[in-house]
Design a protein around this motif. Structure first.
Motif, PDB file in Angstrom:
ATOM      1  N   GLN A  71       1.013  -1.545   0.060  1.00  0.00           N
ATOM      2  CA  GLN A  71      -0.134  -0.160   0.386  1.00  0.00           C
ATOM      3  C   GLN A  71       0.734   1.336  -0.237  1.00  0.00           C
ATOM      4  O   GLN A  71       0.313   2.446  -0.184  1.00  0.00           O
ATOM      5  CB  GLN A  71      -0.922  -0.030   1.275  1.00  0.00           C
ATOM      6  CG  GLN A  71      -1.712  -1.306   1.218  1.00  0.00           C
ATOM      7  CD  GLN A  71      -2.556  -1.291   3.094  1.00  0.00           C
ATOM      8  OE1 GLN A  71      -2.192  -0.147   3.384  1.00  0.00           O
ATOM      9  NE2 GLN A  71      -3.073  -2.133   3.021  1.00  0.00           N
ATOM     10  N   VAL A  72       1.848   1.238   0.232  1.00  0.00           N
ATOM     11  CA  VAL A  72       2.478   2.351   0.847  1.00  0.00           C
ATOM     12  C   VAL A  72       3.205   3.172  -0.371  1.00  0.00           C
ATOM     13  O   VAL A  72       3.999   2.359  -2.253  1.00  0.00           O
ATOM     14  CB  VAL A  72       4.174   2.012   1.017  1.00  0.00           C
ATOM     15  CG1 VAL A  72       5.541   2.862   0.876  1.00  0.00           C
ATOM     16  CG2 VAL A  72       3.932   1.240   2.521  1.00  0.00           C
ATOM     17  N   ARG A  73       3.236   4.112  -0.991  1.00  0.00           N
ATOM     18  CA  ARG A  73       3.114   5.035  -2.025  1.00  0.00           C
ATOM     19  C   ARG A  73       4.993   5.957  -2.176  1.00  0.00           C
ATOM     20  O   ARG A  73       5.614   6.121  -2.955  1.00  0.00           O
ATOM     21  CB  ARG A  73       2.437   6.356  -1.771  1.00  0.00           C
ATOM     22  CG  ARG A  73       2.253   7.190  -3.816  1.00  0.00           C
ATOM     23  CD  ARG A  73       2.429   5.954  -5.307  1.00  0.00           C
ATOM     24  NE  ARG A  73       1.077   6.313  -5.135  1.00  0.00           N
ATOM     25  CZ  ARG A  73       0.014   6.736  -5.794  1.00  0.00           C
ATOM     26  NH1 ARG A  73       0.239   7.293  -5.575  1.00  0.00           N
ATOM     27  NH2 ARG A  73      -1.501   6.070  -6.061  1.00  0.00           N
ATOM     28  N   ALA A  74       5.110   6.241  -0.892  1.00  0.00           N
ATOM     29  CA  ALA A  74       6.291   6.500  -0.534  1.00  0.00           C
ATOM     30  C   ALA A  74       7.299   6.743   0.897  1.00  0.00           C
ATOM     31  O   ALA A  74       5.712   6.497   1.924  1.00  0.00           O
ATOM     32  CB  ALA A  74       5.918   8.322  -1.122  1.00  0.00           C
ATOM     33  N   VAL A  75       7.883   6.921   1.046  1.00  0.00           N
ATOM     34  CA  VAL A  75       8.151   6.548   2.879  1.00  0.00           C
ATOM     35  C   VAL A  75       9.221   8.076   2.688  1.00  0.00           C
ATOM     36  O   VAL A  75      10.303   8.122   2.197  1.00  0.00           O
ATOM     37  CB  VAL A  75       9.864   5.292   2.454  1.00  0.00           C
ATOM     38  CG1 VAL A  75      10.178   5.634   4.285  1.00  0.00           C
ATOM     39  CG2 VAL A  75       8.513   3.852   2.636  1.00  0.00           C
ATOM     40  N   GLU A  76       8.876   8.555   4.258  1.00  0.00           N
ATOM     41  CA  GLU A  76      10.074   9.347   4.439  1.00  0.00           C
ATOM     42  C   GLU A  76      10.920   8.849   5.805  1.00  0.00           C
ATOM     43  O   GLU A  76      10.513   8.802   6.387  1.00  0.00           O
ATOM     44  CB  GLU A  76       8.924  10.610   4.555  1.00  0.00           C
ATOM     45  CG  GLU A  76       8.658  11.131   3.584  1.00  0.00           C
ATOM     46  CD  GLU A  76       7.696  12.371   3.835  1.00  0.00           C
ATOM     47  OE1 GLU A  76       7.795  13.287   4.438  1.00  0.00           O
ATOM     48  OE2 GLU A  76       6.483  12.982   3.111  1.00  0.00           O
ATOM     49  N   SER A  77      12.316   9.368   5.773  1.00  0.00           N
ATOM     50  CA  SER A  77      13.257   9.045   6.839  1.00  0.00           C
ATOM     51  C   SER A  77      14.114   9.683   6.814  1.00  0.00           C
ATOM     52  O   SER A  77      14.619  10.538   6.382  1.00  0.00           O
ATOM     53  CB  SER A  77      13.218   7.496   6.517  1.00  0.00           C
ATOM     54  OG  SER A  77      14.327   7.399   5.526  1.00  0.00           O
ATOM     55  N   ILE A  78      14.947   9.727   7.984  1.00  0.00           N
ATOM     56  CA  ILE A  78      16.622  10.324   8.794  1.00  0.00           C
ATOM     57  C   ILE A  78      17.243   9.493   8.389  1.00  0.00           C
ATOM     58  O   ILE A  78      17.193   7.911   9.547  1.00  0.00           O
ATOM     59  CB  ILE A  78      16.190  11.197   9.508  1.00  0.00           C
ATOM     60  CG1 ILE A  78      15.062  12.197  10.010  1.00  0.00           C
ATOM     61  CG2 ILE A  78      17.781  11.464  10.577  1.00  0.00           C
ATOM     62  CD1 ILE A  78      15.166  12.908   9.205  1.00  0.00           C
ATOM     63  N   ASP A  79      17.997   9.330   7.637  1.00  0.00           N
ATOM     64  CA  ASP A  79      18.999   8.058   7.556  1.00  0.00           C
ATOM     65  C   ASP A  79      20.142   7.948   8.142  1.00  0.00           C
ATOM     66  O   ASP A  79      20.212   8.683   9.686  1.00  0.00           O
ATOM     67  CB  ASP A  79      19.848   7.924   5.995  1.00  0.00           C
ATOM     68  CG  ASP A  79      20.725   9.263   5.696  1.00  0.00           C
ATOM     69  OD1 ASP A  79      21.264   9.465   6.705  1.00  0.00           O
ATOM     70  OD2 ASP A  79      20.881   9.600   4.832  1.00  0.00           O
ATOM     71  N   GLY A  80      21.128   7.438   8.603  1.00  0.00           N
ATOM     72  CA  GLY A  80      22.533   7.028   9.167  1.00  0.00           C
ATOM     73  C   GLY A  80      22.846   8.374   9.123  1.00  0.00           C
ATOM     74  O   GLY A  80      24.302   8.427  10.545  1.00  0.00           O
TER      75      GLY A  80
END
Length: 413
Positions: A130-139
């Motif tokens: 169902q995921v269209r986009a992922v927003e994250s903070i990387d390492g």
């Protein structure tokens, strides 16, 4: 800061030095760059140490923000700490829905997606699809946004928490709909396996429950339908004469409405109501997914082990799902059937039994990432064609290995 505590089942005592609850994305970035070791904990429904760390544990429960619905695109953007049971009524109020949910609405969206968690339905993929986009903070503390169609997207959704802190996800939605749910009893495995595809086509979601105390009996078949409920008399099944809990003899009050009554999607797709703690008591869980073509062989292998499985088992559930193209999804590249075990809380007994089950299952078997299993990192790598791609992506997103932990070491990531 506070004590990190345990997972939901109580079988894992987290070893993190501290638990923090940031309220902004900027605060998360600062925590990541200041920590040599960091992991994210969601609703604590993983039965392994996949969320644990010896350093800083981040809970996203206090991360601010409301969902944002883009009606024109049919997409909802959801903050990383939200649970499905909170999002579902929010969407319903706006005339929208998700195509599928897991059996528990209590789980966090980001955590469920990252571990490849799924519901049931042969035409429905795991929650990650169902995921269209992922927003994250990387390492490195940098914000990353990856959308469907981007080169790294297939490796960024089922991420096992190895790529960063997921701060928001965008999910596909559809118009709100209604379902009925009917529980059937009296079927036998030989009849069901002979008509496995027909039984699965009987509903939008079909779950087979058994305690394996009788190796021939399917205790219950739960069918959720947008259309009329099916006639399963061809496999000897009849509708139950009242509400049922998947565990025999347990009060069905925590379960979603049954007996063919129609209602909103989010009140029928999960097995359990959001307002109730769904456990029958202390438990452990394991699940193995096999390609649809290997389902009958896998179930027969489990049936042969019932004398050693049944004494440790509370209930076993068999479900189907559509395949996907996500690198570390247990359904990657194949329509799949999941064989799920809810065990008694006997860590030593279950740990000793898992290698026996794994050896008996087809070599195509893949375990659920958030549950207990014994496969080695080498065995896991051999079952995922994009394993090396996933490792390379992890090295780019987390060059200092801040998100590495004991579970990632076992997996070989």
């Amino acid at each position: 800061m506070s004590d990190p505590g345990t997972n939901w089942a109580g079988n894992v005592a987290y070893r993190a030095e501290r638990l923090v609850r940031p309220t902004t994305v900027e605060e998360i970035a600062g925590i990541v760059t200041a920590s040599a070791s960091v992991r994210v904990v969601g609703s604590r429904h993983s039965f392994s140490d996949i969320a644990d760390t010896t350093g800083t544990m981040i809970s996203l429960a206090d991360l601010g923000g409301e969902p944002e619905l883009d009606a024109a695109r049919g997409v909802v953007r959801v903050p990383g700490g939200w649970r499905y049971g909170d999002l579902a009524p929010w969407l319903q109020e706006r005339g929208r829905a998700l195509s599928n949910l897991a059996s528990l609405p209590h789980i966090s969206i980001a955590g469920a997606v990252a571990t490849g968690t799924h519901g049931s339905g042969e035409r429905l993929g795991s929650l990650a699809t169902q995921v269209r986009a992922v927003e994250s903070i990387d390492g490195t503390g940098a914000p990353v946004r990856v959308e469907r169609g981007d080169p790294d997207f297939a490796g960024s959704v089922v991420s096992l928490g190895a790529l960063g802190v997921v701060t928001a996800v965008e999910l596909d939605t559809e118009p709100a709909y209604e379902l009925s749910q009917t529980v059937y009893e009296g079927a036998h495995w030989d009849d069901v396996l002979a008509r496995f595809d027909e039984v699965q086509r009987g509903g939008d979601s079909v779950s087979l429950f058994t305690t394996w105390r009788d190796r021939d009996l399917v205790d219950q078949i739960w069918v959720k339908c947008r259309r009329d409920a099916p006639d399963l008399s061809v496999v000897g099944a009849r509708p139950a004469d009242g509400p049922r809990h998947p565990l025999p003899g347990i009060d069905p009050a925590p379960c979603t409405p049954q007996q063919g009554s129609r209602g909103p999607w989010f009140e029928r797709v999960p097995h359990f109501r959001m307002a109730f703690t769904p456990s029958a008591g202390e438990e452990l869980q394991t699940e193995y997914l096999v390609p649809r073509s290997d389902a009958v062989a896998a179930i027969d292998a489990v049936r042969a082990l019932t004398p050693v499985i049944a004494p440790l088992l509370q209930v076993c559930e068999v479900r189907t799902m559509a395949g996907d193209d996500l690198w570390l999804s247990p359904a990657s590249g194949t329509d799949a059937v999941g064989i799920h075990f809810t065990w008694r809380l006997d860590v030593a007994g279950v740990s000793a039994l898992l290698p026996t089950i794994e050896a008996a299952l087809p070599a195509t078997m893949r375990p659920h990432w958030g549950k207990l299993f014994a496969l080695s990192g080498a065995d896991l790598a051999a079952r995922y064609p994009h394993w090396d791609d996933a490792v390379a992506l992890r090295e780019r997103r987390d060059p200092d290995r801040r998100f590495h932990n004991a579970a990632m070491a076992r997996f070989g990531l």
